[in-house]
Design a protein around this motif. Structure first.
Motif, PDB file in Angstrom:
ATOM      1  N   GLY A  14      12.024  92.501 -91.127  1.00  0.00           N
ATOM      2  CA  GLY A  14      12.448  93.836 -90.707  1.00  0.00           C
ATOM      3  C   GLY A  14      11.609  94.862 -91.432  1.00  0.00           C
ATOM      4  N   VAL A  70      19.185  98.315 -92.018  1.00  0.00           N
ATOM      5  CA  VAL A  70      20.232  97.905 -91.073  1.00  0.00           C
ATOM      6  C   VAL A  70      20.587  96.432 -91.235  1.00  0.00           C
ATOM      7  N   VAL A  99      24.416  93.908 -91.353  1.00  0.00           N
ATOM      8  CA  VAL A  99      24.696  92.544 -90.905  1.00  0.00           C
ATOM      9  C   VAL A  99      25.202  91.715 -92.085  1.00  0.00           C
ATOM     10  N   GLN A 150      16.153 102.029 -85.868  1.00  0.00           N
ATOM     11  CA  GLN A 150      17.043 102.721 -84.944  1.00  0.00           C
ATOM     12  C   GLN A 150      17.898 103.781 -85.611  1.00  0.00           C
ATOM     13  N   CYS A 203       9.460  94.154 -79.645  1.00  0.00           N
ATOM     14  CA  CYS A 203       8.382  94.791 -78.890  1.00  0.00           C
ATOM     15  C   CYS A 203       8.854  95.163 -77.482  1.00  0.00           C
ATOM     16  N   MET A 218      20.604  94.805 -83.127  1.00  0.00           N
ATOM     17  CA  MET A 218      20.155  93.468 -82.733  1.00  0.00           C
ATOM     18  C   MET A 218      21.309  92.640 -82.203  1.00  0.00           C
ATOM     19  N   GLY A 233      14.814  89.384 -77.054  1.00  0.00           N
ATOM     20  CA  GLY A 233      13.680  88.600 -77.541  1.00  0.00           C
ATOM     21  C   GLY A 233      14.129  87.272 -78.122  1.00  0.00           C
ATOM     22  N   THR A 279       7.335  83.993 -81.021  1.00  0.00           N
ATOM     23  CA  THR A 279       7.146  84.643 -82.321  1.00  0.00           C
ATOM     24  C   THR A 279       8.091  85.823 -82.472  1.00  0.00           C
ATOM     25  N   THR A 280       8.176  86.316 -83.709  1.00  0.00           N
ATOM     26  CA  THR A 280       8.853  87.575 -83.976  1.00  0.00           C
ATOM     27  C   THR A 280       7.758  88.640 -83.929  1.00  0.00           C
ATOM     28  N   GLY A 281       7.546  89.239 -82.789  1.00  0.00           N
ATOM     29  CA  GLY A 281       6.350  90.061 -82.567  1.00  0.00           C
ATOM     30  C   GLY A 281       6.344  91.386 -83.313  1.00  0.00           C
ATOM     31  N   MET A 282       7.405  92.137 -83.132  1.00  0.00           N
ATOM     32  CA  MET A 282       7.459  93.513 -83.638  1.00  0.00           C
ATOM     33  C   MET A 282       7.118  93.618 -85.117  1.00  0.00           C
TER      34      MET A 282
HETATM   35  C1  LIG Z   1      19.526  93.922 -88.328  1.00  0.00           C
HETATM   36  C2  LIG Z   1      18.084  94.057 -88.052  1.00  0.00           C
HETATM   37  N1  LIG Z   1      17.215  93.223 -88.658  1.00  0.00           N
HETATM   38  C3  LIG Z   1      15.891  93.335 -88.428  1.00  0.00           C
HETATM   39  C4  LIG Z   1      15.403  94.296 -87.589  1.00  0.00           C
HETATM   40  C5  LIG Z   1      13.920  94.409 -87.389  1.00  0.00           C
HETATM   41  N2  LIG Z   1      13.530  93.835 -86.129  1.00  0.00           N
HETATM   42  C6  LIG Z   1      13.536  94.571 -85.036  1.00  0.00           C
HETATM   43  S1  LIG Z   1      13.191  93.665 -83.724  1.00  0.00           S
HETATM   44  C7  LIG Z   1      12.956  92.279 -84.573  1.00  0.00           C
HETATM   45  C8  LIG Z   1      12.614  90.968 -83.956  1.00  0.00           C
HETATM   46  C9  LIG Z   1      11.718  91.040 -82.824  1.00  0.00           C
HETATM   47  O1  LIG Z   1      11.393  89.752 -82.418  1.00  0.00           O
HETATM   48  P1  LIG Z   1      11.720  89.207 -80.972  1.00  0.00           P
HETATM   49  O2  LIG Z   1      13.156  89.380 -80.669  1.00  0.00           O
HETATM   50  O3  LIG Z   1      11.200  87.827 -80.893  1.00  0.00           O
HETATM   51  O4  LIG Z   1      10.920  90.192 -80.001  1.00  0.00           O
HETATM   52  P2  LIG Z   1       9.339  90.534 -79.959  1.00  0.00           P
HETATM   53  O5  LIG Z   1       9.108  91.680 -80.877  1.00  0.00           O
HETATM   54  O6  LIG Z   1       8.598  89.299 -80.326  1.00  0.00           O
HETATM   55  O7  LIG Z   1       9.105  90.940 -78.549  1.00  0.00           O
HETATM   56  C10 LIG Z   1      13.148  92.541 -85.880  1.00  0.00           C
HETATM   57  C11 LIG Z   1      12.964  91.544 -86.904  1.00  0.00           C
HETATM   58  C12 LIG Z   1      16.342  95.172 -87.003  1.00  0.00           C
HETATM   59  N3  LIG Z   1      15.977  96.171 -86.200  1.00  0.00           N
HETATM   60  N4  LIG Z   1      17.652  95.028 -87.245  1.00  0.00           N
END
Ligand SMILES: Cc1ncc(C[n+]2csc(CCOP(=O)(O)OP(=O)(O)O)c2C)c(N)n1
Lengths: 574, 191
Positions: free
Chosen positions: A29, A77, A81, A112, A365, A383, A410, A441-444
């Motif tokens: 994050g 954030v 959780v 957010q 993303c 999330m 995602g 992957t975890t893209g963002m």
């Molecule tokens: C509680 C919380 N933890 C972490 C985040 C940071 N965060 C936002 S989106 C995301 C994951 C994105 O990965 P994915 O769902 O695979 O989508 P992608 O970006 O690959 O399209 C993370 C870690 C957040 N916004 N809120």
């Protein structure tokens, strides 16, 4: 050892390593992600990407209670959780040191909201440390482990984006090995039955009183004497901005902002004629100073939202008018973030265009699909909230609205907090269609592994979770997979599924183009065939633009994914 | 010394500022560098702040106090020109990368002449560097940032060996030679 330029995140990792930390867990994050990425480089520390922040904190607590120094890291954030174990951990306390890092994001660079997590320390009665540069981040991480053991309490290390992502000079030191402390079962301390918890609360108050005394005396809360005209109280990066704007003032700077050292503040106030509090976002320090009955200027002048910087501090507290040459140019087109060339999410959103749907969106993303040209999202809450929002909307709207309730989530987000929502859909039966955008992957946050990728943070190969089988096990009978690069086919599948009643899951599977470094030969438009219909433009690909009434592909930007060729009705792209 | 670097996510703004700050560190100065990750990197407008000298407090440069603004794209040059001090200098790449809303035809981008005249009106000194073009000539557009670094090195007091060492320490081994070449090419462009 020679000086290094480290980000605050890397410095925390270094500090944890030097302090003998043995177990660390996090969910990525921004701006906290690089802490675990850096810590995973040290072989002495077990590190993992946990499935979410609650899991991470409980893993770290498990390690601490059984005798290993442990750390959990998350963005602000994320602590929401993890709030449940956080409060219990304060009651239970620690065995070996336990440090919880919260990286707040004033300015919402990548978040957010801009909640201020110093309040969590106040609410849970947990000490809060707040560094103002990378060297302090490293030192305070080490101190946090010490305090945690001495006072039998987890410690919250609170940083902000500017600390996490600024590189400043750090003096590295050697690691102090901390062997396992030895585990002994202590139910009255660690089993939070009401009867035990009642006693632990009383004990927590005693520990908190001792921490208050510590906060009065620690050299990390210190006065830097300057002129007696202006006295400034501050913490974190705000100190650096205030120093820049008021080079001659007196300062009281907090490295430990909770529990609040009241005597120290009273004594400082007596030294100066005018008192300011300079802090980001909420008036946390100011609240405490005002409770002492002291006259102080703070958020009546400084903004309560967004990041501070030197000019904001100057214009609020010094009040000079800024010369015209320092005002930004007006009338420039914005440059919002956009999906990358070759991003599989583009194909999925294109396939969703013009469907009668209400879309519960999620975070990643793919949230960029909320913007033009897709406008593909009704909500983005937190999330995991895509599926649950859609379920609630479905229950509320029933047959009164013909738009199908769907969720877009995602893969990493699905594992983080989507699964419980999907079980709920299966159990409480709604007609929600869940689209999982599986880009491996975890893209963002910059391509971290997750349970679906088949690799761990430390690089171990593991069996990837089978998302389709998991969805079926959640009670969803209709599960289909599509490749969003075949855009028209994807649209066909989505259309079919949307017409059929009952819950469904559509898995869009195609790896992130950045992850695999996709760079196939660029596509080009045949100008004789192109009629300028703009179908390809509505993919929202950054390589595509209109020129003289025809579509044009910027060869230096294009990665050759071929989605535009797939959607072109005139077969003008190859 | 205050150097603000701006461009578009993916152009290598962050690596540029890493190289510049480690060069400054290696000659014994205090250095602070600030950048932002995450959402902003996805094709958005990106900026980093690098400050060095005997002692640095704020990791952010105050508007109107930058000695140097380095822009990897012309629209971004105009977006950050107000950071320049009265005597500050702007180095900008004439490379053009339209924001998505412009590509979608939702908003107009001012034409290059207008951007240039806005730059001239605001910057005490403004120098064009065709770093993107040079990078393409060298066979890899991704070294635009290091070509730019070569050009910038002509406008700062740090010794050349500090940059070269920074490149060797920070760039993947197989790209070191290409990047050293890019640096020299950039220095020549500005020389
Ligand atoms: C509680 C919380 N933890 C972490 C985040 C940071 N965060 C936002 S989106 C995301 C994951 C994105 O990965 P994915 O769902 O695979 O989508 P992608 O970006 O690959 O399209 C993370 C870690 C957040 N916004 N809120």
């Amino acid at each position: 050892m020679s000086r290094k330029l480290l980000s605050g995140d890397e410095a925390i990792a270094r500090g944890a390593w030097e302090a003998g930390c043995r177990v660390a867990a996090a969910y990525p994050g921004t701006p906290s992600t690089e802490i675990l990425e850096a810590l995973a480089e040290y072989k002495e520390v077990y590190c993992e990407w946990s499935t979410n922040e609650k899991v991470a904190l409980e893993v770290a607590l498990g390690a601490s209670l059984t005798g290993a120094r442990a750390l959990a890291a998350m963005k602000h954030v994320g602590l929401n959780v993890a709030a449940d174990p956080f409060f219990s951990a304060a009651y239970i306390g620690t065995h070996a040191g336990l440090v919880v890092v919260s990286a707040d994001d004033p300015g919402l660079h990548s978040s957010q909201n801009e909640q201020d997590n110093r309040y969590y320390g106040l609410a849970a009665k947990v000490p809060v440390l707040c560094p103002s540069d990378s060297q302090e981040a490293k030192e305070l991480t080490k101190l946090a482990f010490e305090i945690s053991e001495e006072f039998d309490i987890p410690v919250l290390l609170r940083i902000t984006t500017r600390i996490a992502h600024s590189r400043t000079v750090v003096e590295p030191a050697e690691r102090e090995e901390r062997p396992l402390k030895g585990y002994e079962k202590k139910p009255s301390k660690a089993v939070m039955l009401p009867a035990f918890a009642r006693l632990r609360h009383v004990d927590l108050e005693a520990r908190y009183d001792r921490l208050r005394e510590y906060s009065e005396k620690t050299p990390w809360n210190r006065v830097e004497k300057g002129s007696s005209d202006v006295g400034i109280i501050c913490d974190g990066v705000a100190y650096q901005y205030a120093r820049e704007v008021f080079p001659d003032a007196s300062f009281l700077r907090f490295g430990m902002v909770n529990p609040f050292p009241s005597r120290l503040v009273r004594d400082f106030a007596a030294l100066v004629r005018k008192l300011f509090v300079v802090e980001e976002v909420d008036p946390f320090i100011e609240l405490h100073v005002k409770a002492l009955g002291l006259e102080v200027a703070g958020k009546d002048k400084l903004p309560r939202w967004h990041e501070l910087n030197p000019e904001r501090v100057r214009s609020a507290l010094v009040g000079e008018a800024r010369p015209d040459r320092t005002k930004p140019e007006e009338g420039l087109p914005n440059r919002p973030p956009a999906m990358c060339p070759g991003c599989p999410h583009t194909g999925m959103y294109f396939a969703l265009q013009n469907q009668k749907v209400i879309v519960g969106g999620d975070i990643g993303c793919y949230t960029l699909g909320a913007l033009p040209p897709h406008n593909g999202m009704d909500t983005c809450i937190d999330m995991g909230a895509s599926i649950t929002f859609a379920h609630g909307a479905d229950k509320a709207l029933g047959d009164s609205d013909e738009r199908r309730r769907i969720a877009v989530i995602g893969d990493s987000t699905f594992f983080h907090s989507g699964i419980t929502g999907l079980v709920n859909v299966g159990y409480n039966r709604s007609d929600v269609v869940t689209i999982v955008t599986d880009n491996s992957t975890t893209g963002m946050t910059g391509h971290q592994e997750h349970p679906g990728t088949g690799r761990t943070l430390k690089g171990t190969e593991v069996k990837p979770v089978d998302t389709a089988a998991l969805a079926r096990a959640c009670g969803i009978d209709k599960v289909v997979e599509v490749d969003p690069y075949t855009v028209k086919q994807t649209r066909k599948v989505i259309r079919t599924v949307l017409k059929e009643p009952g819950p469904a899951v559509i898995i869009n599977r195609r790896p992130c183009a950045l992850l695999i470094g996709l760079k196939d030969p660029p596509k080009a438009v045949d100008l004789d065939k192109c009629t300028g219909c703009k179908t390809c433009i509505s993919l929202g690909c950054p390589a595509l633009t209109m020129q003289d009434g025809k579509s044009m592909i910027q060869a230096t930007v294009c990665v050759g994914c071929g989605m535009c060729a797939d959607v072109c009705p005139k077969e003008a792209i190859a | 010394m205050n150097v603000l670097i701006c461009g578009v996510g993916g152009q290598g703004v962050i690596l540029f500022s890493d190289l510049l700050s480690s060069a400054a560190l290696s000659v014994g100065l205090d250095v602070k560098k600030s950048e932002v990750h995450g959402m902003a990197q996805r094709g958005g407008s990106v900026n980093t702040h690098v400050r060095f000298g005997p002692k640095v407090h704020s990791p952010l440069i105050e508007v109107g106090t930058a000695d140097l603004v380095v822009a990897f794209e012309m629209l971004e040059a105009v977006r950050y020109v107000h950071f320049l001090s009265e005597t500050g200098r702007l180095l900008y790449d004439t490379y053009r990368l339209d924001p998505l809303p412009v590509k979608l035809g939702m908003v107009e981008r001012p034409d290059d002449d207008e951007l240039e005249s806005r730059i001239r009106a605001r910057a005490a000194e403004a120098l064009e560097v065709n770093a993107f073009g040079k990078a393409v000539e060298l066979g890899n557009q991704r070294v635009q940032n290091v070509v730019m670094l070569g050009a910038v090195s002509r406008h700062l007091e740090l010794p050349k060996r500090a940059y070269l060492q920074a490149i060797r320490n920070n760039v993947k081994k197989k790209y070191v030679d290409l990047n050293l070449m890019a640096f020299e090419a950039g220095a020549e462009l500005a020389g």
